[in-house]
Each structure stands twice: as C-alpha cells, then as structure tokens.
Design an enzyme around this catalytic site. Structure first.
Site, PDB file in Angstrom:
ATOM      1  N   ASP A 115     -18.914 -18.308 -20.251  1.00  0.00           N
ATOM      2  CA  ASP A 115     -19.312 -19.904 -21.032  1.00  0.00           C
ATOM      3  C   ASP A 115     -19.678 -19.632 -22.332  1.00  0.00           C
ATOM      4  O   ASP A 115     -19.517 -18.718 -23.386  1.00  0.00           O
ATOM      5  CB  ASP A 115     -21.702 -20.576 -20.864  1.00  0.00           C
ATOM      6  CG  ASP A 115     -21.297 -20.141 -19.393  1.00  0.00           C
ATOM      7  OD1 ASP A 115     -20.461 -20.205 -18.451  1.00  0.00           O
ATOM      8  OD2 ASP A 115     -22.278 -19.820 -18.626  1.00  0.00           O
TER       9      ASP A 115
HETATM   10  N1  URA Z   1     -23.019 -15.715 -15.732  1.00  0.00           N
HETATM   11  C1  URA Z   1     -22.746 -17.024 -16.640  1.00  0.00           C
HETATM   12  O1  URA Z   1     -24.261 -17.548 -16.541  1.00  0.00           O
HETATM   13  N2  URA Z   1     -22.313 -17.077 -17.618  1.00  0.00           N
HETATM   14  C2  URA Z   1     -21.471 -16.324 -18.042  1.00  0.00           C
HETATM   15  O2  URA Z   1     -20.400 -16.677 -19.404  1.00  0.00           O
HETATM   16  C3  URA Z   1     -20.624 -15.176 -17.503  1.00  0.00           C
HETATM   17  C4  URA Z   1     -21.392 -15.105 -16.303  1.00  0.00           C
END
Ligand code: URA
Length: 241
Positions: A104
């Site tokens: 993310d």
């Molecule tokens: N899980 C998440 O919630 N975000 C990420 O970036 C990776 C795994």
C-alpha cells in the site's frame, strides 16, 4: 540471445527507439569496435561488445533490485500524479522493471523490482504459499486471543477465511508491536485481518519475503541490486517450500 542492435540499446535505456536509430545511422555506435550503421543488424547479447558515443553498453537480460519502499510512493510502474517505486530505481538499465506484488502507499519495507516475469509468478502464485513477514504497530492491546484467531484463519469478508497466519506479539499496550507471517497476498490483507479483530494498523512494514529479508542497512527509499546468491535463493523458492 541475438536481438536487433536498436532493441539492444533501447532495452538498456540508452534512449528512445527513434533516437537510437538516429545515433546508429550517424555512426555513433560500434559493434566489436566496428561502426555499425544498420539498426536492424542482429547482435549477440552475450558475445558482442556494443559502445554508444565511446561508452560500453553491457546487456542485462534481467535485473533484480531490493527496495526499502518508503511511505508515500505507489507500487506501480507509472502514474500520472504519484511517484512510483520504479521511479526510485535511478540506476536501472531495463525500462521494463516492475514491482513483484504491491505494498500500500503508506506501507514501507521490502519490495523486489525486476523484469523477470517467471520469478514474479513463482513468488506471487497463490499455490506456492510464499511466506511474507510484516512488522506492524497497532492501536490498542493485541493478545493471545488474536494469536489464536489468526492461527485459525479470520473472516475478512472474502469468500474464504484467511489461511493460518503466525502472529508474534513483541509488546502489547496502548500501541502494540507485532510480527505477522502470512502466506497469501490478499488486498490490504494485514490491515483487514487486524480490522476483523477490532484493531487499526498504524504502521506497516514488510521485512521478509520467502528466503529474502529486507537489508536493514537500506533506509526508506534506498535500494540495492540483489546478489547472485539472493537471486538463486529466490529462484529456488519453489523447491525450498
Ligand atoms: N497488507 C496490507 O494491509 N497492506 C500492505 O501493503 C501489505 C499487506
């Protein structure tokens, strides 16, 4: 591998295809020390030596980088508004680099960038169950109850509950520090798993993917090439699991 001279130089990021063609026709490109003015001539990527304006241009079929992704950068190859993880790899030779999976925008940590589609497939394929380890800070206490629920699998609103995940509590309190190992790669998976047990993830960082740990010497935004040994380790991931 034999490829066209103009493709060789374009693949290595020496310019646009049309710009490269002009350079070749202008006599600025040598193959094995001889001027070569035909863009379509085939060169051997392993055997031939190519120079552009006197600079040797070595051919790299595949490139592999480990990036400590900083927050605020998107896991994409290009974006009209945002800085992408590929933009951060300034030394790249290949123009076709992409991130292996996504983190993310606000997540930090280990991201592999390559142009090796086979490796990416092996690491991301749901059937391979490659472990991903995350460090997170959550709001509120995290207890043995969450350890048990994550080990059983949690309903995060998908068709099936998550596969068993291993939760280790480093500290628990107003803000808890945890390590979570998951073997899937569902959308926002870590945040959704904590949301399912009433916790918000305040900080998230990936610290390991399969046999490859984040090099802690890399500050957020820094990267390095993977060593041959690391690439081999990742490529043999399937056999190791
Ligand atoms: N899980 C998440 O919630 N975000 C990420 O970036 C990776 C795994």
């Amino acid at each position: 591998m034999k490829i066209r001279l103009d493709k060789y130089l374009t693949d290595m990021g020496a310019g646009t295809r049309s710009g490269i063609k002009k350079e070749i026709r202008a006599g600025n490109v040598l193959v094995n020390g001889q001027v070569q003015k035909r863009p379509e001539v085939k060169v051997d990527t392993e055997e031939d030596t190519v120079t552009l304006d006197g600079q040797a241009v070595a051919y790299a079929a595949f490139e592999y980088y480990m990036l400590n992704k900083p927050a605020g950068v998107v896991s994409a190859t290009s974006d009209k508004k945002e800085t992408t993880v590929v933009d951060l790899i300034r030394e790249r030779k290949r123009r076709d680099l992409f991130p292996v999976g996504r983190l993310d925008k606000d997540t930090e940590g280990l991201l592999i960038l390559t142009n090796d589609g086979g490796l990416s497939h092996r690491l991301l394929s749901p059937s391979k169950h490659v472990d991903k380890v995350y460090f997170a800070v959550t709001d509120g206490p995290v207890t043995e109850e969450e350890v048990r629920r994550f080990a059983e699998g949690v309903d995060i609103g998908d068709d099936a509950p998550t596969l068993p995940a291993h939760l280790v509590i480093e500290s628990s309190g107003e803000h808890s520090r945890i390590r979570l190992t998951i073997c899937e790669g569902r959308y926002h998976q870590v945040k959704r798993m904590f949301a399912a047990v009433g916790r918000n993830v305040l900080y998230l960082k990936r610290i390991r993917m399969g046999g490859l740990a984040l090099d802690e010497r890399l500050a957020p935004g820094e990267y390095r090439r993977l060593t041959e040994e690391e690439v081999e380790r990742l490529c043999s991931q399937e056999k190791r699991l």
